[in-house]
Design a protein around this motif. Sequence first.
Motif, PDB file in Angstrom:
ATOM      1  N   ASN A 223       0.259   5.315  -4.779  1.00 44.80           N
ATOM      2  CA  ASN A 223       1.611   5.441  -4.250  1.00 44.80           C
ATOM      3  C   ASN A 223       2.576   5.729  -5.397  1.00 44.80           C
ATOM      4  N   ALA A 224       3.839   5.925  -5.057  1.00 45.60           N
ATOM      5  CA  ALA A 224       4.811   6.330  -6.064  1.00 45.60           C
ATOM      6  C   ALA A 224       4.960   5.295  -7.172  1.00 45.60           C
ATOM      7  N   THR A 225       4.988   4.034  -6.801  1.00 41.79           N
ATOM      8  CA  THR A 225       5.146   2.969  -7.804  1.00 41.79           C
ATOM      9  C   THR A 225       3.971   2.960  -8.769  1.00 41.79           C
ATOM     10  N   GLU A 226       2.773   3.110  -8.233  1.00 41.58           N
ATOM     11  CA  GLU A 226       1.581   3.100  -9.089  1.00 41.58           C
ATOM     12  C   GLU A 226       1.565   4.296 -10.036  1.00 41.58           C
ATOM     13  N   VAL A 227       2.007   5.442  -9.538  1.00 41.86           N
ATOM     14  CA  VAL A 227       2.062   6.623 -10.400  1.00 41.86           C
ATOM     15  C   VAL A 227       3.080   6.424 -11.515  1.00 41.86           C
ATOM     16  N   GLU A 228       4.245   5.908 -11.158  1.00 41.48           N
ATOM     17  CA  GLU A 228       5.306   5.731 -12.153  1.00 41.48           C
ATOM     18  C   GLU A 228       4.920   4.704 -13.210  1.00 41.48           C
ATOM     19  N   GLN A 229       4.124   3.720 -12.842  1.00 44.82           N
ATOM     20  CA  GLN A 229       3.738   2.668 -13.785  1.00 44.82           C
ATOM     21  C   GLN A 229       2.462   3.000 -14.557  1.00 44.82           C
ATOM     22  N   PHE A 230       1.776   4.072 -14.179  1.00 40.34           N
ATOM     23  CA  PHE A 230       0.503   4.394 -14.818  1.00 40.34           C
ATOM     24  C   PHE A 230       0.737   4.860 -16.252  1.00 40.34           C
ATOM     25  N   PRO A 231      -0.020   4.349 -17.210  1.00 40.15           N
ATOM     26  CA  PRO A 231       0.197   4.713 -18.621  1.00 40.15           C
ATOM     27  C   PRO A 231      -0.361   6.095 -18.965  1.00 40.15           C
ATOM     28  N   ALA A 232       0.336   7.117 -18.508  1.00 39.45           N
ATOM     29  CA  ALA A 232      -0.097   8.493 -18.757  1.00 39.45           C
ATOM     30  C   ALA A 232       1.056   9.293 -19.350  1.00 39.45           C
ATOM     31  N   ASP A 233       0.717  10.230 -20.232  1.00 40.57           N
ATOM     32  CA  ASP A 233       1.741  11.118 -20.789  1.00 40.57           C
ATOM     33  C   ASP A 233       2.121  12.203 -19.791  1.00 40.57           C
ATOM     34  N   SER A 361      -7.389  23.149  17.753  1.00 37.77           N
ATOM     35  CA  SER A 361      -6.222  23.697  17.077  1.00 37.77           C
ATOM     36  C   SER A 361      -6.578  24.085  15.644  1.00 37.77           C
ATOM     37  N   ALA A 362      -6.268  25.334  15.296  1.00 42.65           N
ATOM     38  CA  ALA A 362      -6.447  25.811  13.924  1.00 42.65           C
ATOM     39  C   ALA A 362      -5.259  26.700  13.585  1.00 42.65           C
ATOM     40  N   VAL A 363      -4.092  26.085  13.554  1.00 41.97           N
ATOM     41  CA  VAL A 363      -2.850  26.854  13.394  1.00 41.97           C
ATOM     42  C   VAL A 363      -2.302  26.761  11.972  1.00 41.97           C
ATOM     43  N   GLY A 364      -3.153  26.411  11.038  1.00 39.56           N
ATOM     44  CA  GLY A 364      -2.738  26.411   9.644  1.00 39.56           C
ATOM     45  C   GLY A 364      -2.636  25.024   9.041  1.00 39.56           C
ATOM     46  N   TYR A 365      -2.188  25.006   7.792  1.00 35.08           N
ATOM     47  CA  TYR A 365      -2.059  23.766   7.027  1.00 35.08           C
ATOM     48  C   TYR A 365      -0.651  23.663   6.464  1.00 35.08           C
ATOM     49  N   ARG A 366      -0.232  22.462   6.182  1.00 33.44           N
ATOM     50  CA  ARG A 366       1.052  22.244   5.513  1.00 33.44           C
ATOM     51  C   ARG A 366       0.828  21.395   4.271  1.00 33.44           C
ATOM     52  N   SER A 367       1.653  21.614   3.265  1.00 37.42           N
ATOM     53  CA  SER A 367       1.512  20.881   2.012  1.00 37.42           C
ATOM     54  C   SER A 367       1.687  19.383   2.236  1.00 37.42           C
ATOM     55  N   GLU A 368       0.825  18.593   1.625  1.00 33.89           N
ATOM     56  CA  GLU A 368       0.988  17.143   1.606  1.00 33.89           C
ATOM     57  C   GLU A 368       1.622  16.797   0.256  1.00 33.89           C
ATOM     58  N   ASN A 369       2.940  16.962   0.187  1.00 34.99           N
ATOM     59  CA  ASN A 369       3.644  16.838  -1.097  1.00 34.99           C
ATOM     60  C   ASN A 369       4.586  15.645  -1.162  1.00 34.99           C
ATOM     61  N   SER A 370       4.404  14.693  -0.246  1.00 28.44           N
ATOM     62  CA  SER A 370       5.332  13.547  -0.203  1.00 28.44           C
ATOM     63  C   SER A 370       5.285  12.739  -1.500  1.00 28.44           C
ATOM     64  N   LEU A 371       4.107  12.598  -2.088  1.00 28.39           N
ATOM     65  CA  LEU A 371       4.014  11.839  -3.342  1.00 28.39           C
ATOM     66  C   LEU A 371       4.753  12.560  -4.456  1.00 28.39           C
ATOM     67  N   TYR A 372       4.572  13.872  -4.541  1.00 21.32           N
ATOM     68  CA  TYR A 372       5.288  14.629  -5.575  1.00 21.32           C
ATOM     69  C   TYR A 372       6.795  14.501  -5.390  1.00 21.32           C
ATOM     70  N   GLU A 373       7.264  14.613  -4.158  1.00 21.60           N
ATOM     71  CA  GLU A 373       8.697  14.509  -3.908  1.00 21.60           C
ATOM     72  C   GLU A 373       9.229  13.141  -4.325  1.00 21.60           C
ATOM     73  N   ALA A 374       8.379  12.099  -4.190  1.00 24.80           N
ATOM     74  CA  ALA A 374       8.814  10.740  -4.522  1.00 24.80           C
ATOM     75  C   ALA A 374       8.867  10.491  -6.028  1.00 24.80           C
ATOM     76  N   VAL A 375       8.060  11.230  -6.807  1.00 25.96           N
ATOM     77  CA  VAL A 375       7.978  10.916  -8.245  1.00 25.96           C
ATOM     78  C   VAL A 375       8.466  12.050  -9.139  1.00 25.96           C
TER      79      VAL A 375
END
Length: 408
Positions: A223-233, A361-375
């Motif tokens: 989740n967003a909190t875990e990403v923000e706290q992860f020790p990564a450059d 139904s096979a009407v396409g895909y949509r981006s799952e970008n909620s995590l990116y938008e949050a961080v």
Amino acid sequence: IEEGIQAAKILTAAGYDALNVDAGTYDSWYWNHPPMYFEEEGMYRPFGEILKKEVDVPIILAGRMENPDIAVEALGKSCDIVEYGRQLLADADYPEKLRRGRLDEVRPCLGCHEGCLGRISRGPVSCAVNPACGREAIYGITPAPKQKTVLIVGGGVAGCECARVAAERGHKVILCEKLARLGGNLIPGGVPEFKRYDHQLVRWYERQLELLGVEVRLEQEMNATEVEQFPADTVVIATGSVPVKLRQEALAAAVSADDVLMGRVVPGDKVVMIGGGLVGCETGLWLAKQGKQVAVVEMLPEILGGPKALPFMNYSMLLDLMNYHGIKILKGAAVTSICGNTAVVRQGENTLELEADTVISAVGYRSENSLYEAVKGMDREIYNVGDSSQVHNIMYAVWNAYEVARNI
């Protein structure tokens, strides 16, 4: 065949030292450049076997001969020399890996034609799964000037490619995937037998990440909190895409192609497919080959985006196979409602009723970008790659991820 034998004899009589044998014309383009839809690999072997009995010069064969068992069996029987084209674009080291018994390290050709013949008029000829192909000297992988810790969230094709390239450049890479396996949309996409190379690509990525020491954490959703706290450059979001859901109440009974491909829904004998894009048509073909009665309903004037949306050999072969297996195609049409075992279709001024045990139904895909938008606003180097940035095809996901990882 008779004409081919005659031509071969004329050529050898004129002094030809060897014959490179294949099949096809501009009217049967997919025989010249076989896509993934052929049931068998090495489809030119019968022709080579015929000519070996008719002429006394070496016979050369290509045509999806990557499987070494097929190639070895063909030598002496169907040909004298095995030839490789697209496989060497995907992995130029294929012969050496084969010689050393490292087949699990061979990057597979998908038979998609997107990077090679699909862009031959634009150049350079390249490869969907090997972005450096054709421009290795200027676009190869170079060591990073400074080692960084890179967190990648998402283990689909873009996440895996980003992890591979970043690790090869010397970074410490941690990849977190919420599912129990890598692959993302290649998992359902590779279920039809003609898409088996997609699963082969996933296995290649698994092996590469293992060899490169990438720390892969499966069943770890971030989740967003875990990403923000992860020790990564550096953080790379590669959370992919999800199927678009039909929101009309009248179509609530429709199930997704992903659910059918993954076995979560078992379709009945009569199937109506909403959407005639690549996923809808390939899933429809897969079901028709199982004996299902399939109808594909597409709103646009052409299925598959028309003959210019895909490399033509893939487009024409898929279309021919759909017709061969009796798939009904309704263009410029829409399913307006599902009533019991009936799909009501509107096509121009006409209303049709199609029997349907299952509507997919096979009407396409949509981006799952909620995590990116949050961080995306955090004070660190952050990227969004693959479908979570822009829904496209495998080539876009691989090339986009390669470009980002090459510059971290």
